[in-house]
Design a protein around this motif. Sequence first.
Motif, PDB file in Angstrom:
ATOM      1  N   THR A  86       0.839  -1.196   0.000  1.00 36.43           N
ATOM      2  CA  THR A  86       0.000   0.000   0.000  1.00 36.43           C
ATOM      3  C   THR A  86       0.873   1.244   0.000  1.00 36.43           C
ATOM      4  OG1 THR A  86      -1.614  -1.229   1.326  1.00 36.43           O
ATOM      5  CG2 THR A  86      -1.919   1.155   1.154  1.00 36.43           C
ATOM      6  N   GLN A  87       0.551   2.188  -0.866  1.00 38.05           N
ATOM      7  CA  GLN A  87       1.265   3.459  -0.937  1.00 38.05           C
ATOM      8  C   GLN A  87       0.259   4.601  -0.837  1.00 38.05           C
ATOM      9  OE1 GLN A  87       4.526   3.909  -1.031  1.00 38.05           O
ATOM     10  NE2 GLN A  87       5.120   1.771  -1.249  1.00 38.05           N
TER      11      GLN A  87
ATOM     12  N   GLY B  89      -7.034  -8.758  11.288  1.00 32.01           N
ATOM     13  CA  GLY B  89      -6.686  -7.377  11.547  1.00 32.01           C
ATOM     14  C   GLY B  89      -5.873  -7.155  12.808  1.00 32.01           C
ATOM     15  N   ARG B  90      -5.531  -8.239  13.506  1.00 32.92           N
ATOM     16  CA  ARG B  90      -4.670  -8.068  14.690  1.00 32.92           C
ATOM     17  C   ARG B  90      -3.330  -7.463  14.282  1.00 32.92           C
ATOM     18  NH1 ARG B  90      -4.489 -10.082  19.820  1.00 32.92           N
ATOM     19  NH2 ARG B  90      -2.440 -10.243  20.785  1.00 32.92           N
ATOM     20  N   PHE B  91      -2.867  -7.841  13.092  1.00 31.97           N
ATOM     21  CA  PHE B  91      -1.641  -7.268  12.542  1.00 31.97           C
ATOM     22  C   PHE B  91      -1.986  -6.582  11.231  1.00 31.97           C
ATOM     23  CE2 PHE B  91      -0.527 -11.164  14.873  1.00 31.97           C
ATOM     24  CZ  PHE B  91       0.257 -10.619  15.874  1.00 31.97           C
ATOM     25  N   ARG B  92      -1.748  -5.282  11.158  1.00 35.64           N
ATOM     26  CA  ARG B  92      -2.032  -4.516   9.937  1.00 35.64           C
ATOM     27  C   ARG B  92      -1.007  -3.404   9.801  1.00 35.64           C
ATOM     28  NH1 ARG B  92      -7.767  -2.552   9.843  1.00 35.64           N
ATOM     29  NH2 ARG B  92      -8.288  -4.209  11.311  1.00 35.64           N
ATOM     30  N   ASP B  93      -0.626  -3.127   8.563  1.00 37.48           N
ATOM     31  CA  ASP B  93       0.313  -2.057   8.267  1.00 37.48           C
ATOM     32  C   ASP B  93       0.249  -1.802   6.766  1.00 37.48           C
ATOM     33  OD1 ASP B  93       2.432  -0.169   8.516  1.00 37.48           O
ATOM     34  OD2 ASP B  93       3.269  -1.334  10.174  1.00 37.48           O
ATOM     35  N   LYS B  94       1.138  -0.977   6.245  1.00 42.39           N
ATOM     36  CA  LYS B  94       1.091  -0.666   4.815  1.00 42.39           C
ATOM     37  C   LYS B  94       1.355  -1.891   3.944  1.00 42.39           C
ATOM     38  CE  LYS B  94       1.700   4.267   4.429  1.00 42.39           C
ATOM     39  NZ  LYS B  94       2.351   5.348   3.653  1.00 42.39           N
TER      40      LYS B  94
ATOM     41  N   HIS C  20      -8.405  -0.313   5.347  1.00 40.41           N
ATOM     42  CA  HIS C  20      -8.062  -0.809   4.017  1.00 40.41           C
ATOM     43  C   HIS C  20      -6.554  -0.980   3.799  1.00 40.41           C
ATOM     44  CE1 HIS C  20     -10.393  -1.833   0.443  1.00 40.41           C
ATOM     45  NE2 HIS C  20      -9.349  -1.510  -0.281  1.00 40.41           N
ATOM     46  N   ILE C  21      -5.744  -0.784   4.835  1.00 40.30           N
ATOM     47  CA  ILE C  21      -4.332  -1.096   4.663  1.00 40.30           C
ATOM     48  C   ILE C  21      -4.158  -2.607   4.710  1.00 40.30           C
ATOM     49  CG2 ILE C  21      -3.453   1.111   5.517  1.00 40.30           C
ATOM     50  CD1 ILE C  21      -3.047  -0.164   8.223  1.00 40.30           C
ATOM     51  N   SER C  22      -2.957  -3.077   4.451  1.00 45.43           N
ATOM     52  CA  SER C  22      -2.710  -4.513   4.372  1.00 45.43           C
ATOM     53  C   SER C  22      -2.818  -5.144   5.755  1.00 45.43           C
ATOM     54  CB  SER C  22      -1.306  -4.750   3.803  1.00 45.43           C
ATOM     55  OG  SER C  22      -1.137  -4.070   2.570  1.00 45.43           O
ATOM     56  N   LEU C  23      -3.518  -6.280   5.828  1.00 42.81           N
ATOM     57  CA  LEU C  23      -3.683  -6.939   7.114  1.00 42.81           C
ATOM     58  C   LEU C  23      -3.650  -8.452   6.942  1.00 42.81           C
ATOM     59  CD1 LEU C  23      -6.872  -8.118   7.283  1.00 42.81           C
ATOM     60  CD2 LEU C  23      -7.339  -5.679   7.480  1.00 42.81           C
TER      61      LEU C  23
ATOM     62  N   PRO D  28       5.883  -1.522   7.863  1.00 41.24           N
ATOM     63  CA  PRO D  28       5.608  -0.181   7.324  1.00 41.24           C
ATOM     64  C   PRO D  28       6.338   0.082   6.008  1.00 41.24           C
ATOM     65  CG  PRO D  28       7.148  -0.034   9.143  1.00 41.24           C
ATOM     66  CD  PRO D  28       6.718  -1.460   9.071  1.00 41.24           C
ATOM     67  N   ASN D  29       7.455  -0.625   5.775  1.00 39.01           N
ATOM     68  CA  ASN D  29       8.242  -0.471   4.550  1.00 39.01           C
ATOM     69  C   ASN D  29       8.639  -1.847   4.024  1.00 39.01           C
ATOM     70  OD1 ASN D  29       8.649   2.586   4.667  1.00 39.01           O
ATOM     71  ND2 ASN D  29       9.574   1.973   6.618  1.00 39.01           N
TER      72      ASN D  29
END
Length: 377
Positions: free
Chosen positions: A269-270, A293-298, A277-280, A328-329
């Motif tokens: 996700t950028q 959704g316990r773990f989600r980030d870009k 709606h970020i990656s989960l 995140p990256n």
Amino acid sequence: MKLLLISWGLFFLSFGVFAQVADTIEVIKKPLIEQAFDFGDKVIDLISGEKWAVIPALVYSPETSLGLGARALRIFRDQENPNLRPSTLPITFLYTLNNQQIFTTELEWWADDNKFYTNARLELSNFPFKYFGIGNNPISGEGESYTTQYAYFHINYERMLFKGVYLGPRYEFRTDRISKRIENGILETDRPLGFDGQLISGLGLALNHDTRDNIFQPEKGWFNRIAWMQFSPAFGSRFEFSQLTLDLRKYIATRPQQVLALQSWWSFTQGDAPFQHISLIGGSERMRGFFEGRFRDKHAMVQQAEYRFRVHRNLGMVAFAHTGQVAPNWSDFSRNQLRFGAGLGFRYRLTPDGLNIRLDIAVGDQRAFYFGLNEVI
């Protein structure tokens, strides 16, 4: 699994229908196990019509708890073209013990000797859920409750470029209204994008490489999908971001009625994406045994393997394992940050095409049960 189907018959069928089936079984002199399987098949036949199958919808997962409702399923077959893949139209309504109301319907339509494929999905829901924070190490271990009322819709149309390869446009829309959240809780203090609701609308492209021999129970072939979406105010979105998803799957027949299924899933996700709606990772499709959704980030990645084998007649089992993480990256993906899970499952085939009821028992950062339709991979 047969006992579960028998209990459905006892609960949902009239006593007159049950007596008919019971009398039939009593006449047939077979071993007890075969009588049980015959009864299960009879129940499936009774709830399946010529065009529509209407079955009680019973689901369970940590995200929903126990859900009860009804599901109508239409499978379209072209008797004059046996090579055309079956098209499906399920319609489901559920009410869960977590006070969630969920309506979903999804059309998968194959046409013109499998040269054209259309997929459309609609979801309407009042959904109490949990927010854990963003990152591979959540802010809250137990999660913070909130309620969202959302509508989701997507449609994509794909045309075969050459055998097994499809390309086409995709549209996606979702709107959320957060109706309940904890005052001065994580959502209000952390204030991630979308904490007060969201509206996204975007266009993109989907490229599929599909050589499966069966869409419900593939024993060989590939199913690879690359989807790119751009959400923008130009399309009516409140947030501007892009998302690239890769879903790579391989099916290998190791022995008769035994299949190894492998999946490598990535999401990138950028831009300014809302937290919804970020990656989960987690849930019933990616990394069972972890709350969705316990773990989600870009960015997120999941690697899954599942071994399927037939036990007797329509009854089968699976063993599965998976690992994944969020970051995140791209450069932050690390073997030290991987989460692991595994489990066992039971399957009962509903249709000759291979549509299954499934019950999975998984262990990740929690022990979890999942009950529903269709395979995960």
